[in-house]
Design an enzyme around this catalytic site. Structure first.
Site, PDB file in Angstrom:
ATOM      1  N   CYS A 232     -39.115   6.047  -5.406  1.00  0.00           N
ATOM      2  CA  CYS A 232     -37.810   5.390  -5.348  1.00  0.00           C
ATOM      3  C   CYS A 232     -36.816   6.018  -6.326  1.00  0.00           C
ATOM      4  CB  CYS A 232     -37.943   3.924  -5.724  1.00  0.00           C
ATOM      5  SG  CYS A 232     -39.172   3.046  -4.785  1.00  0.00           S
TER       6      CYS A 232
ATOM      7  N   HIS B 183     -74.137  25.997   1.283  1.00  0.00           N
ATOM      8  CA  HIS B 183     -74.698  24.672   0.996  1.00  0.00           C
ATOM      9  C   HIS B 183     -74.056  23.587   1.850  1.00  0.00           C
ATOM     10  CE1 HIS B 183     -76.988  26.382  -2.278  1.00  0.00           C
ATOM     11  NE2 HIS B 183     -75.888  26.951  -2.739  1.00  0.00           N
TER      12      HIS B 183
ATOM     13  N   GLU C 229     -50.336  19.678   2.426  1.00  0.00           N
ATOM     14  CA  GLU C 229     -49.195  18.866   2.020  1.00  0.00           C
ATOM     15  C   GLU C 229     -47.972  19.095   2.911  1.00  0.00           C
ATOM     16  OE1 GLU C 229     -48.101  19.973  -1.972  1.00  0.00           O
ATOM     17  OE2 GLU C 229     -47.430  17.951  -2.453  1.00  0.00           O
TER      18      GLU C 229
ATOM     19  N   LYS D 147     -51.413  23.001  -0.949  1.00  0.00           N
ATOM     20  CA  LYS D 147     -50.071  23.365  -0.443  1.00  0.00           C
ATOM     21  C   LYS D 147     -50.046  23.295   1.080  1.00  0.00           C
ATOM     22  CE  LYS D 147     -48.347  22.933  -3.308  1.00  0.00           C
ATOM     23  NZ  LYS D 147     -48.518  22.786  -4.733  1.00  0.00           N
TER      24      LYS D 147
ATOM     25  N   ASN E  81     -37.414   0.283  -9.081  1.00  0.00           N
ATOM     26  CA  ASN E  81     -38.401   1.349  -8.910  1.00  0.00           C
ATOM     27  C   ASN E  81     -39.627   0.914  -9.702  1.00  0.00           C
ATOM     28  OD1 ASN E  81     -39.858   3.697  -8.864  1.00  0.00           O
ATOM     29  ND2 ASN E  81     -38.384   4.926 -10.017  1.00  0.00           N
ATOM     30  N   GLY E  82     -40.810   0.900  -9.068  1.00  0.00           N
ATOM     31  CA  GLY E  82     -42.018   0.482  -9.785  1.00  0.00           C
ATOM     32  C   GLY E  82     -42.754  -0.578  -8.988  1.00  0.00           C
TER      33      GLY E  82
ATOM     34  N   TRP F 224     -39.283   4.069  -1.472  1.00  0.00           N
ATOM     35  CA  TRP F 224     -40.564   4.633  -1.007  1.00  0.00           C
ATOM     36  C   TRP F 224     -41.511   3.445  -0.931  1.00  0.00           C
ATOM     37  CZ3 TRP F 224     -45.671   5.434  -2.682  1.00  0.00           C
ATOM     38  CH2 TRP F 224     -46.366   6.461  -2.043  1.00  0.00           C
TER      39      TRP F 224
ATOM     40  N   GLU G 278     -55.572  24.954  -4.882  1.00  0.00           N
ATOM     41  CA  GLU G 278     -54.113  24.815  -4.869  1.00  0.00           C
ATOM     42  C   GLU G 278     -53.538  25.308  -3.533  1.00  0.00           C
ATOM     43  OE1 GLU G 278     -52.038  23.222  -6.409  1.00  0.00           O
ATOM     44  OE2 GLU G 278     -50.114  24.205  -6.125  1.00  0.00           O
TER      45      GLU G 278
ATOM     46  N   LYS H 193     -42.023  12.941  -4.801  1.00  0.00           N
ATOM     47  CA  LYS H 193     -42.042  13.990  -5.825  1.00  0.00           C
ATOM     48  C   LYS H 193     -42.618  13.465  -7.139  1.00  0.00           C
ATOM     49  CE  LYS H 193     -41.239  17.995  -7.601  1.00  0.00           C
ATOM     50  NZ  LYS H 193     -42.226  19.040  -7.268  1.00  0.00           N
TER      51      LYS H 193
ATOM     52  N   ARG I 214     -37.163  13.121  -4.206  1.00  0.00           N
ATOM     53  CA  ARG I 214     -38.235  12.314  -4.773  1.00  0.00           C
ATOM     54  C   ARG I 214     -39.114  11.693  -3.684  1.00  0.00           C
ATOM     55  NH1 ARG I 214     -36.870  10.762 -10.175  1.00  0.00           N
ATOM     56  NH2 ARG I 214     -38.046   8.837 -10.017  1.00  0.00           N
TER      57      ARG I 214
END
Ligand code: M6R
Length: 608
Positions: free
Chosen positions: A2, A504, A488, A485, A97-98, A72, A481, A603, A27
């Protein structure tokens, strides 16, 4: 996550609110809204879509005081009725926000008092709570302060009242919020990029601060209610640093900014003849010689940076190192060693899990804390004893790129400083490392020149549903990583394994529909890796190998080679990251996803 923007001015502030929200879009959000105070009324406009739509819907709205929000979703689906601002009886309006953890109990209590809830959010309780105090007289500030004492959880809030023109109240605890200081007008926002349009003067609010924002002045009260003065900083950001410029996406821009970001992060050391603990803060001279081990805490990409650092710290500095996912560590009973240096790594410096992990470490008795972070004055920086700022500049794309490579550079500096203190790096070796660091931006620039070839390779992935990434040693975290990427931003399921683990289990997955990406540096594990690649080839897998020069891995049926320009020794993970970022970027382009704002992601993850 948010985003909040608020303004008190002597002009129509609607466009300031909307432009501020546009700056916060990165964000991550699913709906947006604003409220302005005008003629003793609250005018609210909300949209379940993009901020641009909110801009169109509010084009004819006028107000000189207002608050705005990108949401969000946490409590309640993304929809217009759940979008902020929330209102209480047309008198109070709130953006938040929170997460309010005790919202259910408060909702029951407020419903019993006759308050009617029109959304499924936790936020609406804040509006009604403030209303319940405000209606019985007193100031908006006092009503907000009283309401805040009832909240359990994390918040940054903005509050306005219909009968209170030219004033807004804002507060923060656990979520970021800053105050923008203008001339005869003042602002609040979740981050500075939203306010560059109106001011560069900023006050970073501290945990528990409540601020009364007026036209001519502002007053800040700390967590205990005492009026306090906080310093006004001049932000180093400029509008250009948050503009797209010649690029199609922020992610592409940020990938290309890596040479400069690395040069900036390394500036202090590259211009000096030797490495000193002081680059981590004045207390480092006293703390570092006492350090017996390292505990790294981080999330996502920042956690991958920590995993690379573990190899460096143990091999070069000879210091035991543990790396933990912050969200796991914070709830785990662990055995603290007061001689452990706790290192948190975070681009934003506001990630709730990392912040909580840091506080958990402190609660268990750790006192040596170091933050590696990209945002000055962020919570993680302020709550750590030592710090090193990565100077990557604002990172807007949700997928972290330049923050990661600069974190690696910072962690390499930490390794070298500790190695030197422990007598494990000769003066000659130190000079050699410094030389390699100075060369790093140029080396990354050369890798970026491979972009057209990587764009071509990406075409093999567009119709795939899965991909496997392999690496060994220092480059196993780089494989992780690369997979992060790809998943995502392209939504292709991607997994990473240390190549030795293939047989394995994951080898069972390999067939012509499962592209296998391998990071192949010219290091001590190369021959082992080559055997692993043969195992894939023998099972009909299609290989995409990012290989250093002199690895003698050749292109042939089923093996695509991308030749890296040079081998960078210990710094090789930084170089090998770049083609994987570009690969993910170009695959996402083929798939037509929202590269900078991938679905469901935010974000700054400021809630748990
Ligand atoms: O701001 P932080 O570095 O603390 O963020 C941690 C993660 O949320 C972040 O790295 C996330 O994994 C990225 N979106 C990955 O690209």
């Amino acid at each position: 996550m948010c985003g909040i923007v608020g303004a008190v001015g002597k002009r129509n502030i609607v466009s300031i609110l909307v432009n501020g929200l546009l700056r916060l879009e990165y964000r991550g959000y699913d709906s947006a809204g604003l409220v302005v105070v005008h003629d003793g009324k609250l005018n609210r406009v909300r949209s379940a879509g993009r901020v641009a739509e909110l801009g169109e819907k509010s084009a004819n709205t006028y107000g000189e005081t207002g608050i705005a929000h990108t949401r969000w979703a946490t409590h309640g689906i993304p929809s217009e009725r759940n979008a902020h601002p929330h209102m209480s009886r047309d008198l109070i309006s709130v953006v938040h926000n929170g997460i309010i953890e005790n919202y259910e109990a408060l909702r029951t209590e407020l419903s019993a008092q006759g308050y009617v809830f029109t959304s499924d959010t936790d936020t609406e309780v804040i509006a009604h709570l403030i209303h319940s105090h405000y209606q019985s007289g007193g100031t908006l500030l006092a009503a907000t302060q009283a309401a805040l004492t009832r909240l359990v959880g994390a918040y940054a809030i903005g509050v306005v009242a219909a009968n209170n023109p030219h004033q807004l109240i804002a507060a923060r605890k656990g979520s970021p919020l800053l105050l923008g200081v203008g001339e005869g007008e003042h602002f609040v926002a979740s981050d500075m990029s939203a306010l560059l349009q109106v001011t560069k003067n900023v006050v970073y609010l501290e945990e528990g601060d409540v601020v009364e924002v007026n036209l001519a002045d502002y007053r800040i009260f700390d967590a205990k209610g005492a009026e306090v003065t906080r310093p006004v900083h001049v932000s180093e950001l400029d509008n250009d640093s948050v503009e797209l410029g010649e690029y199609q996406h922020y992610m592409q821009k940020e990938i290309h900014e890596q040479p400069q970001a690395l040069a900036n992060t390394l500036e202090a050391v590259c211009n000096s003849q030797s490495l000193v603990p002081g680059i981590f803060g004045a207390d480092a001279n006293a703390i570092f010689p006492q350090v017996e081990s390292i505990l790294i805490l981080a999330c996502g990409t920042s956690h991958h940076a920590g995993m690379v650092a573990r190899y460096w710290l143990e091999e070069i500095a000879g210091i035991p190192c543990t790396v933990e996912i912050a969200s796991e560590y914070r709830y785990r009973t662990s055995v603290p060693n007061p001689k452990t240096l706790v290192v948190t790594i975070s681009q934003s410096g506001e990630t709730a899990d990392t912040l909580a992990a840091l506080n958990h470490a402190k609660d268990t008795g750790h006192t040596f804390t170091l933050a590696i972070c990209n945002v000055p004055e962020s919570a993680i920086i302020r709550q750590s004893k030592l710090r090193l700022l990565t100077r990557a500049g604002p990172e807007i794309g949700v997928a972290s790129t330049k923050a990661f490579t600069t974190q690696l550079a910072a962690l390499f500096l930490l390794t070298l400083v500790l190695a030197k203190l422990r007598g494990r790096v000769s003066a000659e070796r130190e000079q050699q490392f410094l030389h390699e660091l100075r060369h790093l931006p140029i080396a990354v620039q050369k890798v970026l020149a491979l972009e057209p070839q990587i764009a071509e390779l990406s075409k093999h992935f567009a119709d795939k549903h899965h991909a496997l990434f392999l690496g060994r040693g220092l480059h196993y975290p780089i494989a992780l990583e690369g997979a992060l990427k790809l998943k995502e931003i392209s939504y292709i399921h991607a997994e990473a394994y240390p190549a030795g683990e293939l047989k394995h289990g994951p080898l069972a997955l390999v067939d012509e529909d499962m592209p296998v990406v391998s990071v192949a540096p010219n290091d001590a594990l190369l021959e082992k890796l080559k055997s692993n690649l043969q195992e894939v080839k023998a099972r009909g897998g299609e290989l995409f190998v990012f290989a250093d020069a002199d690895t003698h891995i050749r292109s042939e049926e089923g093996i695509h080679i991308l030749q890296m320009p040079e081998h960078a020794g210990f710094l090789s993970p930084i170089l090998h990251t770049v083609p994987l970022q570009l690969l993910a970027y170009y695959v996402a382009l083929q798939k037509g996803t929202d590269v900078d704002k991938p679905r469901n992601l935010a974000k700054s993850v400021t809630v748990e």
